[in-house]
Design an enzyme around this catalytic site. Structure first.
Site, PDB file in Angstrom:
ATOM      1  N   CYS A  51       0.799  -1.229   0.000  1.00  0.00           N
ATOM      2  CA  CYS A  51       0.000   0.000   0.000  1.00  0.00           C
ATOM      3  C   CYS A  51       0.831   1.277   0.000  1.00  0.00           C
ATOM      4  CB  CYS A  51      -0.976   0.006   1.167  1.00  0.00           C
ATOM      5  SG  CYS A  51      -0.195   0.374   2.753  1.00  0.00           S
ATOM      6  N   CYS A  66      20.588 -12.400  10.926  1.00  0.00           N
ATOM      7  CA  CYS A  66      19.530 -13.414  10.984  1.00  0.00           C
ATOM      8  C   CYS A  66      19.061 -13.820   9.592  1.00  0.00           C
ATOM      9  CB  CYS A  66      18.342 -12.918  11.814  1.00  0.00           C
ATOM     10  SG  CYS A  66      17.348 -11.652  11.009  1.00  0.00           S
ATOM     11  N   CYS A  97       1.387  -4.271   8.469  1.00  0.00           N
ATOM     12  CA  CYS A  97       1.226  -2.885   8.091  1.00  0.00           C
ATOM     13  C   CYS A  97      -0.107  -2.407   8.667  1.00  0.00           C
ATOM     14  CB  CYS A  97       1.218  -2.762   6.570  1.00  0.00           C
ATOM     15  SG  CYS A  97       0.734  -1.124   5.993  1.00  0.00           S
ATOM     16  N   HIS A 103       1.073  -8.644   5.875  1.00  0.00           N
ATOM     17  CA  HIS A 103       2.050  -9.285   6.755  1.00  0.00           C
ATOM     18  C   HIS A 103       3.458  -8.816   6.399  1.00  0.00           C
ATOM     19  CE1 HIS A 103       4.013 -12.460   9.103  1.00  0.00           C
ATOM     20  NE2 HIS A 103       4.771 -12.689   8.042  1.00  0.00           N
ATOM     21  N   HIS A 106       7.974 -10.581  11.795  1.00  0.00           N
ATOM     22  CA  HIS A 106       7.750 -10.712  13.235  1.00  0.00           C
ATOM     23  C   HIS A 106       8.723  -9.799  13.983  1.00  0.00           C
ATOM     24  CE1 HIS A 106       5.872 -14.434  11.775  1.00  0.00           C
ATOM     25  NE2 HIS A 106       5.129 -14.366  12.862  1.00  0.00           N
ATOM     26  N   ASP A 110      15.175  -9.536  20.760  1.00  0.00           N
ATOM     27  CA  ASP A 110      16.604  -9.879  20.809  1.00  0.00           C
ATOM     28  C   ASP A 110      17.440  -8.971  19.907  1.00  0.00           C
ATOM     29  OD1 ASP A 110      15.833 -10.753  18.346  1.00  0.00           O
ATOM     30  OD2 ASP A 110      16.368 -12.848  18.654  1.00  0.00           O
ATOM     31  N   ARG A 119      13.920  -6.446  17.608  1.00  0.00           N
ATOM     32  CA  ARG A 119      14.361  -6.786  16.263  1.00  0.00           C
ATOM     33  C   ARG A 119      13.128  -7.029  15.388  1.00  0.00           C
ATOM     34  NH1 ARG A 119      15.495 -11.915  13.762  1.00  0.00           N
ATOM     35  NH2 ARG A 119      15.301 -12.915  15.796  1.00  0.00           N
ATOM     36  N   CYS A 121      11.993  -8.246  12.350  1.00  0.00           N
ATOM     37  CA  CYS A 121      12.564  -9.149  11.360  1.00  0.00           C
ATOM     38  C   CYS A 121      11.607  -9.174  10.168  1.00  0.00           C
ATOM     39  CB  CYS A 121      12.695 -10.526  12.006  1.00  0.00           C
ATOM     40  SG  CYS A 121      13.425 -11.766  10.960  1.00  0.00           S
TER      41      CYS A 121
HETATM   42 ZN    ZN Z   1       0.438  -1.680   3.746  1.00  0.00          ZN
END
Ligand code: ZN
Length: 134
Positions: A51, A66, A97, A103, A106, A110, A119, A121
């Site tokens: 978006c 990571c 968001c 999505h 996560h 740490d 963090r 990620c």
């Molecule tokens: Zn978005």
């Protein structure tokens, strides 16, 4: 939560690449060390690939080793939505968001050595990077 940007799954499927759709709408995770933004070091802003909402600033990106782009805080606390995620037998906090519900990844506690200790990620596929001009 009601999102400002609302589209049907079919509309998202048309706008996003299949890989982006898998992550942003299907909560998939890109393979570690494969993301295009992993080694991005220029100054700029990271926005939602779905978006366009601004999500992270380059100054909060850090090398977490990571395998995914990592940030210690979002551009504004309300730019992202945090949701408890107990899928896959793990106890994690999903990051979405806040504008479209896409999505992103996560957040883990740490982020050692960062100002927040967090963090974020993130999947490269969920983000578009816009370098600062000049
Ligand atoms: Zn978005």
């Amino acid at each position: 939560m009601a999102y400002d940007v609302k589209k049907t799954e079919d509309e998202w499927r048309e706008e996003l690449t299949p890989e982006q759709f898998e992550v942003l709408r299907g909560k998939a995770t890109e393979r570690a060390w494969t993301g295009e933004l992993l080694d991005e070091e220029r100054a700029g802003i990271y926005a939602c690939a779905a978006c366009g909402a601004e999500l992270f600033k380059s100054g909060t990106k850090f090398d977490s080793h990571c395998g995914w782009p990592s940030f210690y805080e979002s551009v504004r606390p309300d730019a992202v939505e945090l949701i408890e995620d107990k899928s896959h037998g793990m106890d994690r906090t999903e990051v979405r968001c806040a504008a479209c519900g896409g999505h992103l990844g996560h957040v883990f506690p740490d982020g050692f050595g960062t100002p927040t200790g967090d963090r974020y990620c993130m999947n490269s596929l969920s983000l578009n990077f816009a370098p600062d001009e000049g």
